[in-house]
Design an enzyme around this catalytic site. Structure first.
Site, mmCIF file in Angstrom:
data_model
loop_
_atom_site.group_PDB
_atom_site.id
_atom_site.type_symbol
_atom_site.label_atom_id
_atom_site.label_comp_id
_atom_site.label_asym_id
_atom_site.label_seq_id
_atom_site.Cartn_x
_atom_site.Cartn_y
_atom_site.Cartn_z
ATOM 1 N N GLY A 87 1.320 -46.846 -0.697
ATOM 2 C CA GLY A 87 2.166 -47.958 -1.140
ATOM 3 C C GLY A 87 3.084 -48.445 -2.565
ATOM 4 C CB CYS A 88 1.626 -49.118 -6.012
ATOM 5 S SG CYS A 88 -0.099 -49.492 -5.405
ATOM 6 C CB THR A 89 4.179 -44.060 -5.186
ATOM 7 O OG1 THR A 89 3.753 -43.502 -5.768
ATOM 8 C CG2 THR A 89 5.795 -43.377 -5.002
ATOM 9 C CB ALA A 97 7.144 -48.432 -8.614
#
Length: 155
Positions: free
Chosen positions: A44-46, A49
């Site tokens: 999710g964070c990738t 970003a």
């Protein structure tokens, strides 16, 4: 949690490239998108970003600076691996999360919240969507476009 209409709490931090960042040095003057995310290299964070990376030109035309903030220390590798053209700041001690009162997800995981701060240093949009990472980029862009048009930035 810091709410829309509140002054953005000022802070100074060092980004993963060793440069100092102070929010009040950017505002007044230009808007800032502060996005708090749980951890580098997670799916999710990738995705989040990379979505900000892919929209960086749009944010640039809106004269906004993007700053990602997370508690982990893998920022330099994360930034390099995904060619992120914006600052990443480590909040290892949780001071910035506390300053902005970013809530946890499921009482355990660091929350995912984006704050759009206008050129006067006022929070004009808060996007809190733990699983809908695209909502952060979309909401931030809409808020900045509304600011440019002179309309209220809140949903």
């Amino acid at each position: 949690m810091v709410a829309e209409g509140d002054p953005a709490p000022d802070f100074t931090a060092t980004d993963c490239d060793g440069a100092s960042f102070r929010l009040s040095a950017v505002t007044p003057g230009r808007p800032v998108v502060l996005y708090f995310y749980p951890r580098s290299f997670t799916p999710g964070c990738t995705a989040q970003a990379c979505a900000f990376r892919d929209a960086a030109a749009d944010f640039g035309t809106l004269d906004a600076e993007i700053v990602g903030i997370s508690g982990d220390a893998a920022h330099a590798a994360f930034k390099a691996a995904h060619r992120l053209p914006f600052r990443l700041i480590s909040d290892a001690n949780g001071a910035l999360r506390s300053l902005y009162a970013v809530p946890s997800t499921l009482w355990v995981l660091p929350g995912r919240v984006t704050y759009v701060v206008d050129a006067r240093g006022v929070v004009v949009r808060v996007i809190s969507a733990a699983l809908d990472v695209a909502a952060h980029v979309k909401g931030a862009r809409e808020a900045l476009e509304a600011l440019r048009a002179g309309a209220p930035a809140a949903e």
